[in-house]
Enzyme design. Structure first.
Site, PDB file in Angstrom:
ATOM      1  N   GLY A   1       0.846  -1.475   0.118  1.00 40.31           N
ATOM      2  CA  GLY A   1      -0.088  -0.082   0.096  1.00 40.31           C
ATOM      3  C   GLY A   1       0.701   1.370  -0.050  1.00 40.31           C
ATOM      4  O   GLY A   1       0.655   2.051  -0.838  1.00 40.31           O
ATOM      5  N   ASP A   2       1.679   1.465   1.033  1.00 44.57           N
ATOM      6  CA  ASP A   2       2.464   2.725   1.170  1.00 44.57           C
ATOM      7  C   ASP A   2       3.914   2.226   1.375  1.00 44.57           C
ATOM      8  O   ASP A   2       4.810   2.994   2.020  1.00 44.57           O
ATOM      9  CB  ASP A   2       1.896   3.666   2.263  1.00 44.57           C
ATOM     10  CG  ASP A   2       2.160   3.140   3.698  1.00 44.57           C
ATOM     11  OD1 ASP A   2       2.294   1.816   3.672  1.00 44.57           O
ATOM     12  OD2 ASP A   2       2.115   3.780   4.471  1.00 44.57           O
ATOM     13  N   GLU A   3       4.299   0.980   0.989  1.00 41.49           N
ATOM     14  CA  GLU A   3       5.498   0.534   1.025  1.00 41.49           C
ATOM     15  C   GLU A   3       6.425   0.481  -0.396  1.00 41.49           C
ATOM     16  O   GLU A   3       5.650  -0.082  -1.428  1.00 41.49           O
ATOM     17  CB  GLU A   3       5.562  -0.808   1.393  1.00 41.49           C
ATOM     18  CG  GLU A   3       4.868  -0.969   2.973  1.00 41.49           C
ATOM     19  CD  GLU A   3       4.755  -2.582   3.421  1.00 41.49           C
ATOM     20  OE1 GLU A   3       4.659  -3.142   2.752  1.00 41.49           O
ATOM     21  OE2 GLU A   3       4.821  -2.634   4.686  1.00 41.49           O
TER      22      GLU A   3
END
Length: 302
Positions: A223-225
């Site tokens: 996701g936000d990695e």
């Protein structure tokens, strides 16, 4: 006395009509050569696909050598001496070997060419426009290895690039693996909605990409990695410099639509060969370093 000629003529005409129908409705170009390599047939689809001008056929079918020379002169086969190209192609044709090749024309059209020798010495070659088919295949291959939102490499491609980099490390190179996790992304996503969150991820991906070299890989793996594979590391300072740059590109406010947001990034780093030569070991160590960074407040690297 029986008239046996009329039925034979009728049957012959029917076969000719059927053959003409097949030629006219063939989905691509068709070039037929006799045993002496004279052009017997070049259908209209072939003329359109290869953009043959009408004057080329003003006096009937041109010779195969004439077609080759015309194509070579206009750059159809790429750069090179025209007569040398014509000779090479004529020599190859005289071998009368079946072949399947693809050629990308100067206008970008991709043509699949299939040549088949005929019993008795002739030769038939078909030409099919496979441009859209190849474009779709390339798109499918791209989507299989890239994140659909940011167009960065996905986990599968990142792992492949990581293995390639580790292979170079085993030959004496050095590399760094960065695990990046965005700070304060969830509150932004929850407050302004998923559309704003997606737009922010696209902008962050662009900035990370600009902060790295073409030889490095920036991937989105969650996701936000994000993950960065930095190859050709010479000094530890090379790693520190890139880590600081990745943090710095997110400094300040970022405008997303009508909103201005502030976000940071925490980074965990593993080095090869110092931290190992195994893919899973490096991923695990970079992940542990990331969580240590988070535990100390984030927006930094460990």
């Amino acid at each position: 006395m029986f008239d046996v000629g009329v039925p034979d003529v009728a049957a012959l005409n029917e076969r000719i009509s059927l053959l003409e129908s097949v030629i006219d409705n063939f989905p691509g170009g068709l070039l037929l050569l006799d045993k002496d390599l004279n052009v017997v047939l070049c259908n209209e689809q072939q003329k359109r696909l290869l953009e043959y001008p009408p004057e080329l056929f003003a006096d009937g079918n041109p010779s195969l050598e004439t077609l080759f020379r015309f194509n070579a002169t206009r750059g159809e086969y790429g750069p090179g001496d025209v007569e040398a190209i014509v000779k090479w192609r004529m020599d190859r044709t005289r071998e009368r070997k079946a072949h399947v090749v693809e050629r990308t024309r100067p206008n970008g059209t991709v043509v699949e060419i299939r040549g088949v020798p005929l019993e008795g010495g002739g030769f038939v070659t078909t030409y099919l426009d496979v441009t859209e088919q190849r474009r779709q295949q390339a798109l499918i291959a791209h989507l299989a290895h890239h994140d659909p939102l940011t167009d960065l490499p996905n986990r599968a491609l990142m792992l492949d690039r990581l293995n390639q980099s580790l292979a170079r490390v085993r030959r004496g190179d050095a590399m760094a693996l960065y695990f990046l996790d965005l700070d304060r992304f969830k509150p932004i996503n929850d407050t302004y909605g998923h559309a704003a969150g997606d737009a922010l991820l696209v902008e962050i991906a662009r900035r990370f990409k600009e902060a790295t070299r073409e030889t490095d890989t920036v991937a989105r793996v969650g996701g936000d990695e994000f993950v960065v594979v930095q190859s050709g590391v010479r000094l530890v300072s090379d790693v520190e410099t890139l880590a600081q740059r990745l943090i710095r590109v997110l400094n300040g406010k970022i405008r997303i639509g009508q909103h201005e947001v502030e976000i940071g990034v925490s980074i965990g780093i593993a080095l090869a060969p110092i931290d190992g030569l195994d893919q899973d070991e490096l991923l695990c160590k970079a992940d542990r370093a990331l969580y240590q960074c988070k535990a100390f407040g984030g927006n930094d690297f460990r």
